[in-house]
Motif scaffolding. Sequence first.
Motif, PDB file in Angstrom:
ATOM      1  N   LYS A  40       0.842  -1.196   0.000  1.00 59.45           N
ATOM      2  CA  LYS A  40       0.000   0.000   0.000  1.00 59.45           C
ATOM      3  C   LYS A  40       0.874   1.243   0.000  1.00 59.45           C
ATOM      4  O   LYS A  40       1.978   1.242   0.546  1.00 59.45           O
ATOM      5  CB  LYS A  40      -0.852   0.031   1.278  1.00 59.45           C
ATOM      6  CG  LYS A  40      -2.023  -0.909   1.249  1.00 59.45           C
ATOM      7  CD  LYS A  40      -2.797  -0.879   2.563  1.00 59.45           C
ATOM      8  CE  LYS A  40      -2.037  -1.602   3.650  1.00 59.45           C
ATOM      9  NZ  LYS A  40      -2.752  -1.711   4.922  1.00 59.45           N
ATOM     10  N   VAL A  41       0.364   2.290  -0.618  1.00 56.84           N
ATOM     11  CA  VAL A  41       1.031   3.584  -0.518  1.00 56.84           C
ATOM     12  C   VAL A  41       0.020   4.573   0.077  1.00 56.84           C
ATOM     13  O   VAL A  41      -1.141   4.592  -0.314  1.00 56.84           O
ATOM     14  CB  VAL A  41       1.580   4.055  -1.889  1.00 56.84           C
ATOM     15  CG1 VAL A  41       0.512   4.049  -2.966  1.00 56.84           C
ATOM     16  CG2 VAL A  41       2.206   5.431  -1.784  1.00 56.84           C
ATOM     17  N   VAL A  42       0.470   5.315   1.076  1.00 54.68           N
ATOM     18  CA  VAL A  42      -0.384   6.333   1.696  1.00 54.68           C
ATOM     19  C   VAL A  42       0.290   7.682   1.473  1.00 54.68           C
ATOM     20  O   VAL A  42       1.439   7.876   1.876  1.00 54.68           O
ATOM     21  CB  VAL A  42      -0.550   6.082   3.215  1.00 54.68           C
ATOM     22  CG1 VAL A  42      -1.463   7.133   3.841  1.00 54.68           C
ATOM     23  CG2 VAL A  42      -1.100   4.689   3.461  1.00 54.68           C
ATOM     24  N   GLU A  43      -0.404   8.582   0.803  1.00 52.64           N
ATOM     25  CA  GLU A  43       0.158   9.910   0.570  1.00 52.64           C
ATOM     26  C   GLU A  43      -0.595  10.917   1.420  1.00 52.64           C
ATOM     27  O   GLU A  43      -1.829  10.973   1.380  1.00 52.64           O
ATOM     28  CB  GLU A  43       0.116  10.251  -0.923  1.00 52.64           C
ATOM     29  CG  GLU A  43       1.169   9.419  -1.649  1.00 52.64           C
ATOM     30  CD  GLU A  43       1.325   9.764  -3.114  1.00 52.64           C
ATOM     31  OE1 GLU A  43       2.432   9.566  -3.650  1.00 52.64           O
ATOM     32  OE2 GLU A  43       0.331  10.214  -3.714  1.00 52.64           O
ATOM     33  N   LEU A  44       0.172  11.662   2.189  1.00 50.14           N
ATOM     34  CA  LEU A  44      -0.421  12.577   3.158  1.00 50.14           C
ATOM     35  C   LEU A  44      -0.012  14.000   2.848  1.00 50.14           C
ATOM     36  O   LEU A  44       1.084  14.257   2.372  1.00 50.14           O
ATOM     37  CB  LEU A  44       0.075  12.263   4.580  1.00 50.14           C
ATOM     38  CG  LEU A  44       0.050  10.824   5.068  1.00 50.14           C
ATOM     39  CD1 LEU A  44       1.444  10.231   4.983  1.00 50.14           C
ATOM     40  CD2 LEU A  44      -0.454  10.766   6.495  1.00 50.14           C
TER      41      LEU A  44
ATOM     42  N   ASP B  15     -11.821   8.930  -2.784  1.00 51.83           N
ATOM     43  CA  ASP B  15     -11.003   7.889  -2.154  1.00 51.83           C
ATOM     44  C   ASP B  15     -11.610   7.570  -0.789  1.00 51.83           C
ATOM     45  O   ASP B  15     -11.274   8.172   0.218  1.00 51.83           O
ATOM     46  CB  ASP B  15      -9.565   8.385  -2.023  1.00 51.83           C
ATOM     47  CG  ASP B  15      -8.670   7.356  -1.345  1.00 51.83           C
ATOM     48  OD1 ASP B  15      -9.151   6.252  -1.042  1.00 51.83           O
ATOM     49  OD2 ASP B  15      -7.490   7.679  -1.119  1.00 51.83           O
ATOM     50  N   VAL B  16     -12.518   6.587  -0.791  1.00 55.57           N
ATOM     51  CA  VAL B  16     -13.271   6.259   0.423  1.00 55.57           C
ATOM     52  C   VAL B  16     -12.343   5.745   1.516  1.00 55.57           C
ATOM     53  O   VAL B  16     -12.457   6.134   2.687  1.00 55.57           O
ATOM     54  CB  VAL B  16     -14.348   5.208   0.087  1.00 55.57           C
ATOM     55  CG1 VAL B  16     -15.175   4.893   1.305  1.00 55.57           C
ATOM     56  CG2 VAL B  16     -15.238   5.705  -1.034  1.00 55.57           C
ATOM     57  N   GLN B  17     -11.399   4.884   1.124  1.00 58.50           N
ATOM     58  CA  GLN B  17     -10.464   4.323   2.107  1.00 58.50           C
ATOM     59  C   GLN B  17      -9.610   5.436   2.723  1.00 58.50           C
ATOM     60  O   GLN B  17      -9.422   5.483   3.942  1.00 58.50           O
ATOM     61  CB  GLN B  17      -9.582   3.281   1.411  1.00 58.50           C
ATOM     62  CG  GLN B  17      -8.721   2.477   2.370  1.00 58.50           C
ATOM     63  CD  GLN B  17      -7.802   1.492   1.651  1.00 58.50           C
ATOM     64  OE1 GLN B  17      -7.794   1.406   0.414  1.00 58.50           O
ATOM     65  NE2 GLN B  17      -7.022   0.755   2.419  1.00 58.50           N
ATOM     66  N   GLY B  18      -9.140   6.338   1.862  1.00 59.28           N
ATOM     67  CA  GLY B  18      -8.336   7.455   2.355  1.00 59.28           C
ATOM     68  C   GLY B  18      -9.113   8.335   3.315  1.00 59.28           C
ATOM     69  O   GLY B  18      -8.593   8.754   4.358  1.00 59.28           O
ATOM     70  N   SER B  19     -10.372   8.610   3.001  1.00 57.73           N
ATOM     71  CA  SER B  19     -11.201   9.439   3.874  1.00 57.73           C
ATOM     72  C   SER B  19     -11.393   8.774   5.230  1.00 57.73           C
ATOM     73  O   SER B  19     -11.349   9.438   6.278  1.00 57.73           O
ATOM     74  CB  SER B  19     -12.579   9.683   3.256  1.00 57.73           C
ATOM     75  OG  SER B  19     -12.444  10.259   1.990  1.00 57.73           O
ATOM     76  N   ALA B  20     -11.598   7.454   5.209  1.00 53.86           N
ATOM     77  CA  ALA B  20     -11.806   6.722   6.462  1.00 53.86           C
ATOM     78  C   ALA B  20     -10.544   6.764   7.328  1.00 53.86           C
ATOM     79  O   ALA B  20     -10.614   6.990   8.544  1.00 53.86           O
ATOM     80  CB  ALA B  20     -12.200   5.282   6.162  1.00 53.86           C
ATOM     81  N   VAL B  21      -9.387   6.581   6.693  1.00 52.31           N
ATOM     82  CA  VAL B  21      -8.120   6.600   7.443  1.00 52.31           C
ATOM     83  C   VAL B  21      -7.853   8.004   7.991  1.00 52.31           C
ATOM     84  O   VAL B  21      -7.433   8.171   9.138  1.00 52.31           O
ATOM     85  CB  VAL B  21      -6.959   6.117   6.538  1.00 52.31           C
ATOM     86  CG1 VAL B  21      -5.627   6.309   7.229  1.00 52.31           C
ATOM     87  CG2 VAL B  21      -7.148   4.673   6.155  1.00 52.31           C
TER      88      VAL B  21
END
Lengths: 81, 81
Positions: A40-44, B15-21
Motif C-alpha cells: 500500500k502507498v499512503v500519501e499525506l 477515495d473512500v479508504q483514504g477518507s476513512a483513514v
Amino acid sequence: MRARVLIRLKRGILDVQGSAVLRALAGLGYAELRELRVGKVVELDLDAADPTAAAVRVEEMCRKLLANPVTEDFSIECPLP
Amino acid sequence: MRARVLIRLKRGILDVQGSAVLRALAGLGYAELRELRVGKVVELDLDAADPTAAAVRVEEMCRKLLANPVTEDFSIECPLP
C-alpha cells in the motif's frame, strides 16, 4: 508538507495478491518477472513547520494505525518534492 | 532489475479508504492532516538488460493489468537502487 508511506508485507509473509498478479502477468507473456509484491502507498498532506517533525509524526501514525507491525514493514519519504 | 509502480486513484475520484483513514487519524489527535489518499505499490524484480527496456515493459504491464485506466493513475520508478 507532503509525505509518502510505503507499506509492504514483511519478507517472510506470503504475499497471495502478489503471487496472483505475478501468475496473471506470466500468462500474458511477461516471463521475465522473477518476483512481484503488492503493498500500500499512503500519501499525506499535513501542516508542519519542519520536515523532521513531520516525519516523526508520520512514523507515529504508522505505528498506531497505518501499518500492522506484526506482518508489515513501512518506509517514509518526507518531505516529498 | 527492480522496479516500483505506484498506483493511485485519479484526482477526481472519491477515495473512500483514504477518507476513512484520515478520519481515524484525526480521531487519534492528528489534526494537522489536510489530505490523505491510499493507493497500491507494486514492486517487481525482472530480468532485463537495460533500464529503458525494463521501464517500457513495466508500463505495458500497468496498461494491461496492474492499473485501471478509467479510475487510476500510475507512476513507474525503474530501476530502483
